[in-house]
Motif scaffolding. Structure first.
Motif, mmCIF file in Angstrom:
data_model
loop_
_atom_site.group_PDB
_atom_site.id
_atom_site.type_symbol
_atom_site.label_atom_id
_atom_site.label_comp_id
_atom_site.label_asym_id
_atom_site.label_seq_id
_atom_site.Cartn_x
_atom_site.Cartn_y
_atom_site.Cartn_z
ATOM 1 N N ILE A 197 0.862 -1.194 0.000
ATOM 2 C CA ILE A 197 0.000 0.000 0.000
ATOM 3 C C ILE A 197 0.886 1.227 0.000
ATOM 4 N N GLU A 198 0.644 2.137 -0.966
ATOM 5 C CA GLU A 198 1.461 3.338 -1.068
ATOM 6 C C GLU A 198 0.864 4.422 -0.168
ATOM 7 N N PRO A 199 1.624 4.888 0.819
ATOM 8 C CA PRO A 199 1.072 5.919 1.721
ATOM 9 C C PRO A 199 1.042 7.319 1.121
ATOM 10 N N TYR A 200 1.679 7.525 -0.036
ATOM 11 C CA TYR A 200 1.634 8.829 -0.708
ATOM 12 C C TYR A 200 1.271 8.629 -2.177
ATOM 13 N N LYS A 234 -8.796 5.098 1.591
ATOM 14 C CA LYS A 234 -7.431 5.030 1.053
ATOM 15 C C LYS A 234 -6.605 6.146 1.678
ATOM 16 N N MET A 235 -5.392 5.819 2.027
ATOM 17 C CA MET A 235 -4.462 6.834 2.521
ATOM 18 C C MET A 235 -4.051 7.730 1.355
ATOM 19 N N LEU A 236 -4.097 9.050 1.574
ATOM 20 C CA LEU A 236 -3.629 9.981 0.535
ATOM 21 C C LEU A 236 -2.274 10.570 0.882
ATOM 22 N N ALA A 237 -2.042 10.801 2.176
ATOM 23 C CA ALA A 237 -0.743 11.319 2.599
ATOM 24 C C ALA A 237 -0.593 11.048 4.086
ATOM 25 N N LYS A 238 0.366 10.224 4.409
ATOM 26 C CA LYS A 238 0.600 9.878 5.812
ATOM 27 C C LYS A 238 1.353 11.019 6.489
ATOM 28 N N ALA A 239 0.869 11.442 7.637
ATOM 29 C CA ALA A 239 1.572 12.454 8.423
ATOM 30 C C ALA A 239 2.572 11.772 9.338
#
Length: 507
Positions: free
Chosen positions: A22-25, A134-139
RNA sequence: GGGCGCGUAGCUCAAUGGUAGAGCAGUGGCCUUUUAAGCCAUUGGUUAAGGGUUCGAGCCCCUUCGCGCUCACCA
């Protein structure tokens, strides 16, 4: 980037996500609706379909602001630029793997997208029952903990991010957490738009003039200096727009205004930032009396547009911006406030003595004009809470203003005060090139012992005026201070997105 | 630039010169309608930096940095 323990945990989550494919960005998002649009759509749907859920293909995006998990159920709030909505993640809809992923890898501060059907939760809140996310951008860095509770429309803040230094240095975090801070800057933009509409509708042309100037002028302030490498030329960042805007009147642009940044290399305070935003306009065939009327209209219109009222709360007092504003003649105002009649003191030395007798300690080097300015600052400015025009200033501190026909020691100039602050400055502009040359020379003499404040002669400006400048009224107003007034902020730093702060020493 | 005050965990704050703590956030556990969620357990510190006094310093002293208030400056 040095990571603290909390951040290391987040990076481990990123690694775990990538290990799971899974791509976090991700490069793209599929968001197709704002939160506000979704809530409105559901409200309309409800009217005709009570107690049903709406399963249009809404994909919402936003930042996670809160998470409440239970065994087989989780709630979260996400926030985008339009608003906030609750997500409900249930085992039934998502399955064990997906729910576990959310619980294990998703944190407050992450940007995500989510789709599903809109419904109301048991407590009546509009909620997206999530079928996929879905993750769009992990902080990585945790947002400072802040919790808001809304009770009867009032926001109660239970944990805060309030240290002013950190808030200003990391304004992005301040904005992300504190909705009221975002609101300040929405209002700030609304104020500027209102002023532009007002000026445009009165036939003024918005223009842009040089920020980098070979000769600075139009105000008494120390400039920032810079240098053009190829031209080997010393340049100054402008301290006002005045001299360029008035050149445009010579050129036949009868009504011009500019909203932009001024730079003054001086002290920093709750009402001074080294760069600040100014509105200046110049109005051919007008004088300072016409400008007073336009000012009242402009400021009260801005309040009406932005706050929908002309009565504003500032520092615990109600200020009524409805025209007309109080007008105080400078000489009379000082006489009433402290018993000194400046007309009895045409020279600095006797005025100095009169002030000393009142127990004041003015600067013995000060010119008469500067002494009068000190009297204004001590006795008048702090007491002008309701909007007040103070008018007819001494000539020697107003080198660009026109003399009063009946009293050449006084110029047609006013300053507007509100809330104990100087807000604006205006005069009937001097358009006599020979008089203007004399004034420049006088200023040069007055400050010749102080290089910093010396007022340079601007030959090109005199050349322009020599071609003929229509009589005109000019005006300048600090936008930051106006925004302070309209947002009830006592520090200019609260209304500037990135206020100037000292550089932090690196170890 | 002067005066006063402040700087402690990611955030908000405690701690007579005597073992650095709480709430929130985080981590682990229980919980399918919660919303400041709750309950149980638990991690987390160069006390802004540097020096000094002391048996012992977050606390007292000195220096530096930053922030706030205030005065000065600021047509």
């Amino acid at each position: 980037m040095e990571l603290n323990e909390l951040e290391k945990i987040r990076v481990e989550k990123i690694n775990a996500m990538r290990a799971a494919g899974i791509e976090p960005y991700p490069t793209r998002s599929e968001v197709n609706t704002t939160i506000q649009q979704a809530i409105e759509a559901f409200s309309q749907f409800e009217n005709s379909h009570p107690d049903e859920s709406l399963s249009d293909h809404f994909i919402l995006g936003g930042r996670i602001r809160s998470i409440r998990t239970m065994g087989k159920l989780a709630f979260a709030h996400i926030e985008d630029g339009s608003g906030r909505i609750q997500l409900m993640l249930r085992l039934n809809e998502l399955g064990q793997d997906n729910l576990d992923q959310f619980k294990n890898w998703f944190d407050i501060g992450d940007f995500i997208q989510a789709e599903g059907s809109l419904t109301r939760s048991r407590t009546g809140e509009v909620t997206l029952l999530v079928s996929a996310f879905k993750m769009l951008a992990k902080a990585i860095s945790p947002l400072p903990a802040a919790k808001d509770e809304e009770v009867d429309g009032q926001i109660i803040r239970h944990a805060t991010f309030s240290d002013p230094e950190t808030r200003f240095r990391q304004r992005y975090a301040d904005l992300a957490i504190n909705e009221d801070v975002r609101e300040i800057f929405r209002k700030r933009t609304a104020v500027v738009r209102s002023l532009q509409r007002f000026m445009d509708s009165h036939g003024f042309l918005e223009v842009e003039t040089p920020i980098l100037q070979p000769i600075y002028g139009g105000a008494a302030a120390q400039p920032f200096t810079t240098h053009h490498n190829q031209l080997k030329q010393e340049l100054f960042l402008r301290i006002s727009f005045e001299l360029y805007l008035k050149r445009l009147l010579v050129g036949g642009l009868d009504r011009v205004y500019e909203i932009g940044r001024d730079f003054r290399n001086e002290g920093v305070s709750f009402k001074h930032n080294p760069e600040f935003t100014q509105l200046e306009f110049y109005w051919a065939y007008a004088d300072y009396l016409k400008v007073m009327e336009l000012t009242e209209q402009m400021v009260s219109t801005a309040a009406q547009d932005v706050l929908h009222t002309q009565k504003v709360q500032f520092k615990g007092q109600e200020i009524d911006l409805t025209p007309p504003w109080k007008r105080v003649e400078l000489r009379q105002g000082i006489l009433d406030a402290c018993g000194i009649d400046i007309d009895q003191h045409p020279e600095a030395d006797t005025l100095f003595k009169a002030m000393a007798e009142k127990g004041l300690t003015p600067n013995p080097e000060a010119t008469r004009g500067k002494l009068i300015d000190a009297l204004i600052g001590d006795f008048l400015e702090p007491n002008f809470i309701q909007p007040t025009f103070l008018y007819d200033y001494p000539r020697d501190i107003s080198p660009l203003a026109k003399k009063k026909p009946e009293n050449p020691a006084v110029v047609e100039r006013f300053e507007g005060f509100i809330g104990g602050m100087e807000l604006c400055n205006s005069f009937t502009e001097l358009n006599d090139p020979l008089d203007q040359e004399k004034r420049f020379q006088e200023m040069g003499r007055a400050y010749s012992d102080n290089d910093d404040e010396q007022h340079p002669m601007d030959e090109d400006y005199l050349q322009a005026m020599s071609y003929g400048m229509p009589p005109n009224g000019g005006f300048g107003m600090g936008i930051d201070r106006l925004v302070m007034l309209l947002t009830n902020k006592t520090s200019i730093r609260e209304v500037i997105l990135f206020p100037h702060l000292r550089e932090r020493e690196e170890e």
